[in-house]
Write an enzyme that holds these catalytic residues in place. Structure first.
Site, PDB file in Angstrom:
ATOM      1  N   TYR A 199     -11.226 -14.241 -45.198  1.00  0.00           N
ATOM      2  CA  TYR A 199     -10.367 -13.057 -45.283  1.00  0.00           C
ATOM      3  C   TYR A 199     -11.190 -11.792 -45.556  1.00  0.00           C
ATOM      4  CZ  TYR A 199      -7.054  -9.515 -46.567  1.00  0.00           C
ATOM      5  OH  TYR A 199      -6.362  -8.328 -46.597  1.00  0.00           O
ATOM      6  N   SER A 238      13.587  21.383 -17.456  1.00  0.00           N
ATOM      7  CA  SER A 238      12.312  22.057 -17.689  1.00  0.00           C
ATOM      8  C   SER A 238      12.587  23.309 -18.507  1.00  0.00           C
ATOM      9  CB  SER A 238      11.694  22.419 -16.340  1.00  0.00           C
ATOM     10  OG  SER A 238      10.945  23.626 -16.445  1.00  0.00           O
ATOM     11  N   HIS A 289       0.834  -1.218   0.000  1.00  0.00           N
ATOM     12  CA  HIS A 289       0.000   0.000   0.000  1.00  0.00           C
ATOM     13  C   HIS A 289       0.861   1.257   0.000  1.00  0.00           C
ATOM     14  CE1 HIS A 289      -3.336  -2.725   1.139  1.00  0.00           C
ATOM     15  NE2 HIS A 289      -2.392  -3.311   1.885  1.00  0.00           N
ATOM     16  N   GLU A 324       8.964   8.157 -17.481  1.00  0.00           N
ATOM     17  CA  GLU A 324       7.566   8.477 -17.777  1.00  0.00           C
ATOM     18  C   GLU A 324       7.206   8.015 -19.190  1.00  0.00           C
ATOM     19  OE1 GLU A 324       7.420  12.689 -16.932  1.00  0.00           O
ATOM     20  OE2 GLU A 324       8.165  12.307 -14.902  1.00  0.00           O
ATOM     21  N   LYS A 332      15.187  22.027 -12.456  1.00  0.00           N
ATOM     22  CA  LYS A 332      14.578  20.708 -12.588  1.00  0.00           C
ATOM     23  C   LYS A 332      15.444  19.664 -13.282  1.00  0.00           C
ATOM     24  CE  LYS A 332      10.206  20.213 -12.219  1.00  0.00           C
ATOM     25  NZ  LYS A 332       9.601  19.134 -11.533  1.00  0.00           N
TER      26      LYS A 332
HETATM   27  N1  ARG Z   1      -2.156  -6.760 -48.069  1.00  0.00           N
HETATM   28  C1  ARG Z   1      -3.123  -7.755 -47.710  1.00  0.00           C
HETATM   29  C2  ARG Z   1      -3.162  -7.879 -46.194  1.00  0.00           C
HETATM   30  O1  ARG Z   1      -2.214  -7.540 -45.587  1.00  0.00           O
HETATM   31  C3  ARG Z   1      -2.736  -9.075 -48.280  1.00  0.00           C
HETATM   32  C4  ARG Z   1      -3.882 -10.005 -48.462  1.00  0.00           C
HETATM   33  C5  ARG Z   1      -4.749  -9.515 -49.559  1.00  0.00           C
HETATM   34  N2  ARG Z   1      -5.807 -10.407 -49.893  1.00  0.00           N
HETATM   35  C6  ARG Z   1      -6.925  -9.968 -50.450  1.00  0.00           C
HETATM   36  N3  ARG Z   1      -7.804 -10.875 -50.706  1.00  0.00           N
HETATM   37  N4  ARG Z   1      -7.133  -8.703 -50.714  1.00  0.00           N
HETATM   38  O2  ARG Z   1      -4.136  -8.298 -45.640  1.00  0.00           O
END
Ligand code: ARG
Length: 464
Positions: A323, A283, A162, A296, A289
């Site tokens: 994706y 400072s 503490h 920090e 200072k």
């Molecule tokens: N530059 C893209 C990324 O980093 C690579 C993959 C792209 N694939 C796609 N189907 N657009 O995600």
């Protein structure tokens, strides 16, 4: 041959209208992912090697591609490669350059793969080697801590709970606490390598490929343990990114804890340490200072490192398989976290090489706050046949007595003590000696000078 044929974007036969230049400018990731060039080339080399072994491409084409890729690698290394936003990312930039160097045969390189598997392969390879870099960096900081600890085994300071004086400890013992933390960080980072060790290459866009590829071959070539087992998961998965960001966050959290602690110790109120001029700043208005800005800085940077982890968690939350462009941000996030942590460890190293404990002040602070009260309670249990709870009560009364008379425990006379507990013997007075208190903490992991010495010897053998 069409003029400038090899400078056209890959999808120019399907998407005829010129793309918005705004998106090309802002949406391209080449400024960030060019950092993956080495990994991209290594993965491509393994890929074409496999394609040729499987008789999907001819050997002479493989050789041509390999030569081209090596030339590209050289160009990039020597800063002679022209990265272009038009070709979006590192994968397309390299493929485009390959066309310029070897002509239409470059078109074979993208057989049985997609950028979706390509990018994760590159990124996993990068994460592996960067994890090892951080591991080495942590070894270095541990060595520095051991060096400072060795000089301060018998430096006595108050241990706090503490932020109130609690019990006396060795400064070296305190510093070794951070060795434990950094060792866990090392483990946390290295543990991730196990999960990460599956090769994505060959899952192509998301469903695998009809070509007779050999994913086990590229797995071996690229030093992965096994191929990933589900093509959809493979292109959607960024768990390894989260793991990395989490491990980096925890390590950064440790940096911020030591930074905060040293800031407190360096404050005029505590004055337990002095920082050399190398690691303070002045400072702009107050001439007197010397501010602990680097400390920090460490504490502050932890904020952005946590933010990066949260950015990635948020990007992935609710993202359908597989994706999406959303995922492209993963690299910027990870690179930023990695660079920040790497630099912060360097800064901490510099600070630890440039601070001096104010030993007298540490000792004088340790003499305040009745820090040996627990030792007295323990003494009563061992010598006066008290239960710990009885001993606790007696000790609290003795502390009250000393406080009323504005005395420290070691300033009390045997007679003072006897007013509270008549059966006390004169050897009780040794209990209030700070050194004795520390020496007595011999339990495994405790702060006794001997324990600390042994730990330092043990760790010095590991971190040579
Ligand atoms: N530059 C893209 C990324 O980093 C690579 C993959 C792209 N694939 C796609 N189907 N657009 O995600």
């Amino acid at each position: 041959m069409i003029k400038n044929k090899y400078n056209q974007v890959v999808w120019n036969k399907r998407i005829k209208k010129k793309r918005s230049s705004i998106f090309q400018e802002i949406g391209s990731s080449i400024d960030i992912d060019k950092r993956l060039y080495k990994e991209d080339i290594i993965a491509s080399l393994a890929h074409v090697e496999m394609l040729s072994k499987q008789k999907i491409i001819k050997q002479n084409i493989k050789n041509k591609i390999k030569k081209g890729l090596k030339k590209i690698e050289n160009e990039i290394k020597k800063n002679k490669f022209l990265f272009s936003k038009k070709h979006e990312d590192i994968h397309m930039n390299i493929e485009k350059r390959l066309f310029q160097l070897i002509g239409d045969d470059a078109g074979f390189i993208h057989t049985a793969r997609s950028r979706n598997d390509q990018v994760i392969t590159d990124f996993k390879l990068w994460t592996k080697s960067s994890t090892n870099n951080l591991d080495k960096k942590l070894n270095k900081i541990i060595k520095t801590i051991l060096k400072v600890a060795e000089r301060n085994i018998e430096t006595i300071m108050p241990g706090f709970t503490h932020l109130k004086n609690a019990q006396p400890v060795s400064l070296a013992h305190y510093l070794l606490a951070y060795v434990e933390m950094f060792q866990r960080d090392k483990k946390r980072l290295l543990n991730n390598l196990e999960n990460l060790n599956e090769n994505p290459l060959g899952v192509a866009a998301l469903s695998g490929t009809s070509f007779n590829i050999d994913r086990f071959f590229t797995t071996k070539k690229l030093n992965f343990k096994t191929p990933t087992k589900n093509s959809i998961d493979t292109v959607a998965d960024r768990d390894f990114v989260l793991d990395f960001l989490f491990a980096v966050s925890v390590c950064s959290l440790h940096l911020s804890r030591i930074a905060e602690e040293l800031i407190i110790w360096n404050s005029d109120g505590f004055n337990l340490i002095t920082l050399t001029d190398k690691v303070v700043t002045g400072s702009s208005i107050m001439p007197q200072k010397k501010n602990p800005d680097p400390l920090e800085f460490l504490r502050g940077k932890t904020g952005s490192i946590f933010g990066n982890l949260f950015s990635m968690l948020t990007i992935l939350k609710g993202l359908p398989l597989s994706y999406f462009k959303d995922l492209q941000d993963d690299k910027e996030i990870v690179f930023r976290s990695y660079d920040t942590l790497y630099n912060c460890i360097s800064i901490l190293d510099e600070i630890l090489n440039n601070f001096k404990p104010n030993k007298n002040q540490m000792l004088s602070l340790a003499n305040k706050g009745f820090v040996t009260a627990t030792d007295l309670a323990d003494y009563l249990v061992k010598n006066n046949n008290k239960t710990f709870r009885e001993a606790y009560q007696i000790t609290a009364r003795i502390v009250n007595y000393a406080e009323r008379r504005k005395l420290k425990l070691n300033e009390l006379k045997l007679n003072d003590l006897k007013k509270v507990e008549p059966k006390l013997k004169s050897n009780v007075l040794n209990i209030f000696n700070l050194k004795n208190s520390i020496k007595s903490k011999k339990s495994f992991g405790g702060t006794s000078f001997n324990n600390v010495k042994k730990m330092i010897t043990k760790y010095k053998k590991i971190y040579k």
